[in-house]
Design a protein around this motif. Sequence first.
Motif, PDB file in Angstrom:
ATOM      1  N   LEU A   5      -0.066   4.273  12.524  1.00 28.17           N
ATOM      2  CA  LEU A   5       0.350   5.040  11.359  1.00 28.17           C
ATOM      3  C   LEU A   5      -0.897   5.608  10.699  1.00 28.17           C
ATOM      4  N   ALA A   6      -0.798   6.815  10.213  1.00 32.07           N
ATOM      5  CA  ALA A   6      -1.969   7.476   9.614  1.00 32.07           C
ATOM      6  C   ALA A   6      -2.224   6.953   8.199  1.00 32.07           C
ATOM      7  N   ASP A   7      -3.495   6.653   7.907  1.00 30.60           N
ATOM      8  CA  ASP A   7      -3.907   6.265   6.556  1.00 30.60           C
ATOM      9  C   ASP A   7      -5.067   7.166   6.141  1.00 30.60           C
ATOM     10  N   PHE A   8      -4.740   8.431   5.934  1.00 29.28           N
ATOM     11  CA  PHE A   8      -5.712   9.435   5.493  1.00 29.28           C
ATOM     12  C   PHE A   8      -5.191  10.072   4.207  1.00 29.28           C
ATOM     13  N   LYS A   9      -6.064  10.785   3.541  1.00 32.00           N
ATOM     14  CA  LYS A   9      -5.645  11.485   2.335  1.00 32.00           C
ATOM     15  C   LYS A   9      -4.527  12.456   2.701  1.00 32.00           C
ATOM     16  N   THR A  10      -3.430  12.363   1.945  1.00 33.54           N
ATOM     17  CA  THR A  10      -2.268  13.187   2.286  1.00 33.54           C
ATOM     18  C   THR A  10      -1.527  13.575   1.020  1.00 33.54           C
ATOM     19  N   LYS A  11      -0.614  14.516   1.185  1.00 32.70           N
ATOM     20  CA  LYS A  11       0.139  14.993   0.034  1.00 32.70           C
ATOM     21  C   LYS A  11       1.520  15.443   0.487  1.00 32.70           C
ATOM     22  N   PHE A  12       2.540  15.022  -0.260  1.00 26.41           N
ATOM     23  CA  PHE A  12       3.905  15.462  -0.006  1.00 26.41           C
ATOM     24  C   PHE A  12       4.354  16.240  -1.238  1.00 26.41           C
ATOM     25  N   GLY A  13       4.232  17.541  -1.197  1.00 24.24           N
ATOM     26  CA  GLY A  13       4.498  18.321  -2.392  1.00 24.24           C
ATOM     27  C   GLY A  13       3.459  17.989  -3.449  1.00 24.24           C
ATOM     28  N   THR A  14       3.892  17.432  -4.558  1.00 22.57           N
ATOM     29  CA  THR A  14       2.959  17.021  -5.610  1.00 22.57           C
ATOM     30  C   THR A  14       2.677  15.527  -5.570  1.00 22.57           C
ATOM     31  N   TYR A  15       3.212  14.853  -4.583  1.00 19.88           N
ATOM     32  CA  TYR A  15       3.090  13.401  -4.489  1.00 19.88           C
ATOM     33  C   TYR A  15       1.952  13.024  -3.539  1.00 19.88           C
ATOM     34  N   SER A  16       0.977  12.295  -4.063  1.00 21.39           N
ATOM     35  CA  SER A  16      -0.183  11.881  -3.267  1.00 21.39           C
ATOM     36  C   SER A  16      -0.341  10.364  -3.315  1.00 21.39           C
ATOM     37  N   PRO A  17       0.235   9.655  -2.372  1.00 18.56           N
ATOM     38  CA  PRO A  17       0.097   8.197  -2.380  1.00 18.56           C
ATOM     39  C   PRO A  17      -1.311   7.772  -1.998  1.00 18.56           C
ATOM     40  N   GLU A  38      -6.727   3.199  -5.640  1.00 15.82           N
ATOM     41  CA  GLU A  38      -6.838   4.626  -5.336  1.00 15.82           C
ATOM     42  C   GLU A  38      -7.781   4.877  -4.159  1.00 15.82           C
ATOM     43  N   THR A  39      -7.621   4.057  -3.150  1.00 13.31           N
ATOM     44  CA  THR A  39      -8.441   4.204  -1.943  1.00 13.31           C
ATOM     45  C   THR A  39      -7.598   4.720  -0.791  1.00 13.31           C
ATOM     46  N   ILE A  40      -8.301   5.186   0.250  1.00 15.87           N
ATOM     47  CA  ILE A  40      -7.648   5.468   1.528  1.00 15.87           C
ATOM     48  C   ILE A  40      -8.480   4.790   2.606  1.00 15.87           C
ATOM     49  N   GLN A  41      -7.820   4.324   3.676  1.00 14.91           N
ATOM     50  CA  GLN A  41      -8.547   3.626   4.743  1.00 14.91           C
ATOM     51  C   GLN A  41      -9.281   4.609   5.656  1.00 14.91           C
ATOM     52  N   ASN A  42      -8.827   5.843   5.688  1.00 14.31           N
ATOM     53  CA  ASN A  42      -9.485   6.884   6.469  1.00 14.31           C
ATOM     54  C   ASN A  42      -9.493   6.551   7.957  1.00 14.31           C
ATOM     55  N   ARG A  43      -8.344   6.063   8.439  1.00 17.37           N
ATOM     56  CA  ARG A  43      -8.223   5.699   9.858  1.00 17.37           C
ATOM     57  C   ARG A  43      -6.752   5.537  10.217  1.00 17.37           C
ATOM     58  N   PHE A  44      -6.494   5.315  11.483  1.00 21.74           N
ATOM     59  CA  PHE A  44      -5.158   4.983  11.941  1.00 21.74           C
ATOM     60  C   PHE A  44      -4.995   3.467  11.889  1.00 21.74           C
ATOM     61  N   VAL A  45      -3.849   3.034  11.391  1.00 17.18           N
ATOM     62  CA  VAL A  45      -3.588   1.605  11.190  1.00 17.18           C
ATOM     63  C   VAL A  45      -2.308   1.236  11.917  1.00 17.18           C
ATOM     64  N   SER A  46      -2.295   0.098  12.563  1.00 18.67           N
ATOM     65  CA  SER A  46      -1.088  -0.320  13.269  1.00 18.67           C
ATOM     66  C   SER A  46      -0.006  -0.727  12.270  1.00 18.67           C
ATOM     67  N   ALA A  47       1.249  -0.700  12.731  1.00 21.16           N
ATOM     68  CA  ALA A  47       2.360  -1.135  11.879  1.00 21.16           C
ATOM     69  C   ALA A  47       2.169  -2.583  11.458  1.00 21.16           C
ATOM     70  N   ARG A  48       1.673  -3.398  12.387  1.00 20.05           N
ATOM     71  CA  ARG A  48       1.437  -4.808  12.084  1.00 20.05           C
ATOM     72  C   ARG A  48       0.403  -4.959  10.973  1.00 20.05           C
ATOM     73  N   GLU A  49      -0.701  -4.282  11.094  1.00 18.82           N
ATOM     74  CA  GLU A  49      -1.760  -4.410  10.098  1.00 18.82           C
ATOM     75  C   GLU A  49      -1.322  -3.807   8.754  1.00 18.82           C
ATOM     76  N   THR A  50      -0.489  -2.760   8.810  1.00 18.18           N
ATOM     77  CA  THR A  50       0.001  -2.162   7.570  1.00 18.18           C
ATOM     78  C   THR A  50       0.751  -3.199   6.741  1.00 18.18           C
ATOM     79  N   LEU A  51       1.567  -3.998   7.404  1.00 20.06           N
ATOM     80  CA  LEU A  51       2.290  -5.049   6.684  1.00 20.06           C
ATOM     81  C   LEU A  51       1.347  -6.180   6.282  1.00 20.06           C
ATOM     82  N   GLU A  52       0.456  -6.564   7.170  1.00 26.86           N
ATOM     83  CA  GLU A  52      -0.461  -7.664   6.871  1.00 26.86           C
ATOM     84  C   GLU A  52      -1.323  -7.351   5.653  1.00 26.86           C
ATOM     85  N   GLU A  53      -1.812  -6.116   5.584  1.00 25.85           N
ATOM     86  CA  GLU A  53      -2.715  -5.726   4.498  1.00 25.85           C
ATOM     87  C   GLU A  53      -2.010  -4.925   3.413  1.00 25.85           C
TER      88      GLU A  53
END
Length: 924
Positions: free
Chosen positions: A487-499, A504-519
């Motif tokens: 799953l992508a963990d880069f700076k992104t925007k959906f309309g006006t929504y920027s998670p 307020e950090t971004i990992q700036n990398r691809f993260v596995s589904a497993r690690e996404t839940l773990e962290e």
Amino acid sequence: MKNLWNSIVNSFKSIHSWSDFANKANLTIEVIRRIVLYTIAGLLILLSLAIGLGMGYVSALTTQVAVPTKHEMKTQLQDVNNSATLYFADGSKVENLQKDLEGKKVSLSEMSPYLKKAIVSTEDSDFYRHKGVVPKSIFRAIISDVTGIGAQTGGSTLTQQTVKMQMLSSETTWKRKAVEIFLAMRVDKYFTKDQILEYYLNAATFGANNKGQNTQGVAAAAEGLFGKNVSDLNLAESAFIAGLPQSPSVYTPYTKVVNDSNTTQRGTFKDDISLGMKRKNIVLYRMYRDKKITEQQYNDAKKFDLKSDFLKPAKASQKEIKYGYIYNLLTDQARTILIKRLAKSDGVKYSDIKKDKNLYERYYTQADTELHNKNYKIHSTIDKKLYIAMNQQAQQFKSNLGTTHSDDATDPNTGRAIKVSEPVQNGSVLLDNKSGQVLAFVGGVNFKKSQLNHAFDTQRSPGSSIKPLITFAPAIENGLIGSQSMLADFKTKFGTYSPTDYGETIQNRFVSARETLEESYNIPSVNLYNYIMQHGVSSKKYMSKMGIHLTDKEYRQLGITLGGTATGVTVLQQASAFSTFANKGVHVDPYVVADVKDPSGDTIYKHKGTKKRVFTKQTSYIIKNMLHGVVTKGTASALSYEANFSTKNLFGKTGTSNDYRDNWFIGSTQGMTLASWIGYDNFYGNNYNLASNSTDINQQLWANMANALYQEDQGVFDVKQSYAKPQGVKTYKVDKETGTLTGTIGYNGVTTKVNQHTAKSLYYKGSPNDMSYEDFAIGGKAKNYKLFWDNYFGRDNGYMVVKRLGESSKSADELANENGSGRTSGFSNSTNSNDSSEVITNSSSSTSRTNSSTTNSTTSNGTSETGTGSSGSGTGSGSGSGSGSNSESTNSSTSTNETGDSASSAGDTVSNGFTASDTAGAGE
């Protein structure tokens, strides 16, 4: 009949003389007489048949009724202190329901003679003449009930009313009415009229007094309304009291008022008491009609200034209740059970009652009166030892939960300035997974100061604890991802929504589904939720089956995957939904009332558990496997050494809402689910938030409670039972960095094999994609893939360097440590390493790039728990809005993230775990 009439007509036509006329007339009269006689005889036969059938029906209804002895009846009829009893699961008593005002027995000779006459004239003018029942009144009531024609008189004598109040429930079924008649005749046989009248006057309810307390018996009514001894009541006062039993809550001049925390109760005058005054005049007229008073007495009593005779409103004294939260919870649920039962017997839908405020109040009052004045028995699922152990830990730890704020506020009832304190509250629930029984709970940190049950009644943002339920399990169930899908963990925007992730950090990398839940990363979760919506997967059908009901608008908001709900969830709801995974995908409805018995000992309610298949056991296994990593190396890894029991089969999820408003940890074993929430109520409009280390604090509290519970009853946890991999779960060897099958790609004109680091990926449906340069990660963009491959082949380009998007000068590592969960960089007392985050390196000389970066938060002692991010309303494929600034949760500034602030009030005094053989779960 037509032939008969023609015969009569022809006979008259043939008359030729007065003699013929006389003979014909006599014949006609005789015919008519016989017709009338036959008709009457037929009606009598039908009536006798109806009476016989009725008597047979009544006899059949009463055959199974245990006939009480005279002594047993006298005991029940004299008891004015009976009330419902609440029980723990082991049968030990929690408490008797506190009667608002204990009835005080007085003899008939001690009562005002006006009062006795008023009651008889109003309620049963034939009282001294009948034998306990009046057949014509019963018949009239039956006809009225069956046809719906006529006044709803009920046909009840004072004797019947006394039996109903003291010996039976108030439901309006035919069986109950038949038993009432049967017992009324028996009571009339055994006791004198004056004895029966005395029982009635001591048992009847007379509405609220000047302290807002419900009164039982004329002595309490006289004291609570007029401050008089019952023997000193004058005619007007007696008539007013005699009119109350028909509808106590309507005719009483007082109503109950409580403060915001439900700790202080007082009475207050109603704005309009005209109905009570009209009822008093009706009573006086009936006394005059029955010649119990003279015309002069009647007129004088009507003119008497009764309004100024009422006592001034006052405050009620408080009573100590040992298990306050249990007491309120069971009383509330038992009351609802009775309301539904009474409504059903009246042919009214409960849903209609809830829509009508006045109707609901009437049924509420009736059910509440039943509970407080009759000997119901309410048996709960609460384990006394576990409850005490759990609450002792909450009490001992409450000073560590955070700052207790003191502030000035305005009392909403009086408008006065008051001093208030806001402690950090806790709501926790221990749930038996297979049965759905609530074994124990923590309602709050101080029952005396706040009766609000934070486990059952407050709705708060679930933060990231909702991620596996609403996003990851549906994605696995529909074959959209495996455990190692990227799953992508880069700076992104959906309309006006920027998670963003925590801080307020971004990992700036691809993260596995497993690690996404773990962290508990946010951006990958939002990308995945957007992805499942694009593929037509609705999380609603899964969430609804688990007892969490959100609006369609909420489901369209991307921030919902981070806990951005409009109304929030309760601790019980979240614990129950989470237990679905332990039950191999089957949700069992939670409950706390096991059964209710009425005063006669009949079981009128017994919980019937309902089970619903939500996810397949394959999906549930994969989710449990992934969430086990949360405990072994993720945001809750501190539990691996804080728990005094084996965590090899423990899985869980943390959650923190925006600005540290709420903090959650939910942990499950095969046997139980224990959920803990902490946060401020902010009752008076304050905006207090938890400390930045609230994740550590809540996990420590969870561990303390879990350890105490385990010490009390290890069987509840069932920690030794592991989660065997069911048939249908497929394991694939994939490239760790891409989540795809190993293979080759073209890079800078050269075909290169990619198989340096591998991992195991679990799938239920579908399978990993083939190796490719692009499109291997959900949410990835062309520039993200270029950054990844350039770094993979040796370029130092900032890939995997955590970026801070806010104004803080703190580094990403500092933020991670500040918001840490106490992780121990891989230390775990669990032997489960397989499938949790296993990495296989093909060359001993190679090093995983993920572990080589000092800025990689997965090896940091910090956590990806909390933070704030930009808000906004964004649209992915599903046009979602919400915010996801926290790693653990969050909603946007346009979406409410905690809703418990203004809730109405309700602590006490007081080796590989996934490879063993599979066992049947709930519903299988």
